[in-house]
Design a protein around this motif. Structure first.
Motif, PDB file in Angstrom:
ATOM      1  N   VAL A 248       0.834  -1.202   0.000  1.00  0.00           N
ATOM      2  CA  VAL A 248       0.000   0.000   0.000  1.00  0.00           C
ATOM      3  C   VAL A 248       0.868   1.251   0.000  1.00  0.00           C
ATOM      4  N   ARG A 252       1.030   4.153  -2.935  1.00  0.00           N
ATOM      5  CA  ARG A 252       0.612   5.521  -2.619  1.00  0.00           C
ATOM      6  C   ARG A 252       1.763   6.516  -2.629  1.00  0.00           C
ATOM      7  N   PRO A 337      -7.801   5.011  -5.802  1.00  0.00           N
ATOM      8  CA  PRO A 337      -8.198   4.530  -4.475  1.00  0.00           C
ATOM      9  C   PRO A 337      -9.614   3.992  -4.462  1.00  0.00           C
ATOM     10  N   GLY A 338     -10.364   4.255  -5.537  1.00  0.00           N
ATOM     11  CA  GLY A 338     -11.743   3.770  -5.635  1.00  0.00           C
ATOM     12  C   GLY A 338     -12.609   4.769  -6.374  1.00  0.00           C
ATOM     13  N   GLU A 375      -2.665   2.000  -7.102  1.00  0.00           N
ATOM     14  CA  GLU A 375      -3.733   1.515  -6.233  1.00  0.00           C
ATOM     15  C   GLU A 375      -4.837   0.836  -7.039  1.00  0.00           C
ATOM     16  N   GLY A 377      -8.270   0.057  -6.021  1.00  0.00           N
ATOM     17  CA  GLY A 377      -9.226   0.243  -4.949  1.00  0.00           C
ATOM     18  C   GLY A 377     -10.614  -0.280  -5.281  1.00  0.00           C
ATOM     19  N   SER A 378     -10.895  -1.494  -4.913  1.00  0.00           N
ATOM     20  CA  SER A 378     -12.241  -2.064  -4.935  1.00  0.00           C
ATOM     21  C   SER A 378     -12.863  -2.086  -6.339  1.00  0.00           C
ATOM     22  N   SER A 399      -7.236  -4.557  -3.978  1.00  0.00           N
ATOM     23  CA  SER A 399      -7.916  -4.992  -2.760  1.00  0.00           C
ATOM     24  C   SER A 399      -9.421  -4.834  -2.871  1.00  0.00           C
ATOM     25  N   ALA A 402      -9.871  -0.748   0.843  1.00  0.00           N
ATOM     26  CA  ALA A 402      -8.640  -0.246   1.456  1.00  0.00           C
ATOM     27  C   ALA A 402      -8.480  -0.835   2.852  1.00  0.00           C
TER      28      ALA A 402
END
Length: 446
Positions: A248, A252, A337-338, A375, A377-378, A399, A402
């Motif tokens: 992570v 980032r 991140p999503g 990232e 993110g979902s 992932s 997060a």
């Protein structure tokens, strides 16, 4: 062309040769199909003033070495309006394009449908829409350049209905012309620049750059390939992360290469599309076509590390479907991140936009290659990922959620976030073991 350059001069500005397509002239009774008093006289004056016998000139041309079917509006002929004879010429141009497998380039400058022909003029929009749809089904690209002004049905068919829509600076562009807008309407809303901002036009192109820009687009869109796009080389730090938390942190890191760096390394040249055609743009998602490895055209949709907005998902879906129609493979770069989850995103239809992108990837007509570069993110990241051809860089993670949010949902204290990251198995090597990705991208030169 914003000074309403005549059709022939507009053609000369962007082409290396033009041959006009001759279409039999439809014969009307005096003063046209509605017997509109003075119509014949008005057309005669327009012909004397412009040297044209209709509001559109059609033919075949060469732009930057690519042969095209070309449509150019003459605004000086009754405001570039569409009548039955205009429809005849447009239909002939599209038919010629399909018969000879040519892309269609339209230089549009029109005030709309011709009042002196009433509903018969308005129904020409249906003819144009059908011809455009048939050309789209034939897998031929359509590029429009909207000049000043482009309003009414001409904008709603030839302009906004093209695969790629370019505009000249300062051009008036909108469905409502200046004489029919509501009192107090903001004129700035009806400009080329405003249409770019609202996602209806891909780019504003200065007149002096137009020939070069069209040549690039035509070269990219006229070179289909059945092969999947090669996986880009990893550009970040080598070596795999030891823990989930390390994965992570690396993803980032502000020093990690972002989408622009990957696109610059992968493509020798590229051209961007912009906007979802539904009123929105997202600068956090870069979409377009480029000349990739071995000079093959590849379409790309790349997240830039920000929360992806609904317009970003819709633009990516538009890109993937366009690439499918043209036979071009797709490269997607995952880094977010999503999905944006603020109130505005919900009002803009985040759920439906993500669902549409999932569907576009699942039903893509050409191969999709995905590289997770940061990232993952979902579902906001997964929507852009190819189900059977996703790869990861060493400085990325993917992932279900997060780690911080997972710990919060599980009601774990902050000091357990690191352990939660390990339990989620989000490192690139974990994703490979789980079969989520096909492999870990090598670094350049390896």
């Amino acid at each position: 062309m914003t000074d309403r350059l005549p059709a022939r001069e507009a053609i000369a500005l962007v082409t290396d040769g033009f041959t006009e397509l001759r279409v039999p002239i439809r014969h009307f009774r005096p003063d046209g199909p509605l017997a509109w008093q003075g119509y014949d006289e008005a057309r005669s004056r327009a012909a004397a003033r412009t040297g044209e016998d209709e509001s559109v000139v059609c033919g075949s041309a060469v732009v930057g070495g690519t042969r095209v079917a070309l449509i150019a509006f003459e605004f000086g002929f009754l405001g570039g309006s569409l009548g039955e004879r205009t429809g005849d010429r447009l239909e002939a141009a599209y038919t010629h394009a399909r018969e000879h497998r040519l892309p269609v380039v339209s230089l549009v400058a029109t005030g709309g449908s011709r009042m002196q022909e009433g509903m018969l003029a308005l129904t020409q929009l249906q003819r144009v829409a059908r011809q455009s749809a048939l050309t789209r089904e034939a897998g031929l690209p359509q590029i429009a350049v909207v000049r000043d002004p482009t309003t009414g049905g001409g904008w709603a068919t030839l302009g906004a209905g093209s695969d790629v829509t370019l505009a000249l600076p300062g051009a008036q562009v909108g469905f409502a012309g200046s004489r029919v807008r509501p009192p107090g309407a903001d004129p700035a809303a009806y400009t080329a620049e405003a249409q770019v901002a609202s996602g209806a036009v891909d780019a504003v192109v200065p007149e002096e750059s137009l020939r070069e820009t069209l040549a690039l687009w035509l070269a990219l869109l006229s070179a289909p390939s059945a092969e999947a796009a090669p996986v880009p080389a990893a550009l970040g730090a080598p070596g795999l992360p030891a823990t989930g938390r390390d994965a992570v942190d690396r993803a980032r890191s502000p020093e990690r290469p972002r989408a622009e760096a990957y696109l610059d390394a992968y493509f020798s040249r590229r051209a961007a599309i912009s906007g979802d055609r539904c009123g929105g743009t997202d600068p956090g998602v870069l979409c377009g076509f480029g000349s990739g490895p071995k000079g093959r055209t590849v379409a790309y949709a790349a997240q830039c590390g920000t929360a992806t907005r609904p317009a970003g998902y819709r633009t990516a879906a538009r890109l993937i479907r366009l690439a499918g129609r043209l036979g071009v493979p797709v490269l997607t770069l995952v880094d977010t991140p999503g999905a944006a989850n603020d109130a505005r995103a919900e009002r803009e239809g985040a759920g439906s936009a993500i669902a549409d992108l999932f569907a576009a990837v699942a039903t893509a007509r050409t191969p999709v290659t995905t590289l997770v570069i940061g990232e993952g993110g979902s579902g906001g990241a997964l929507a852009l990922a190819a189900p059977d051809n996703t790869w990861a860089t060493p400085d990325s993670y993917f992932s279900v959620i997060a780690p911080e949010l997972a710990a919060a949902i599980l009601k774990r204290p902050a000091n357990e976030v690191r352990a939660t990251a390990d339990q989620l198995r989000i490192r690139p090597q974990d994703l490979l073991d789980l079969g989520v990705v096909r492999g870990i991208a090598d670094h350049a030169g390896k």
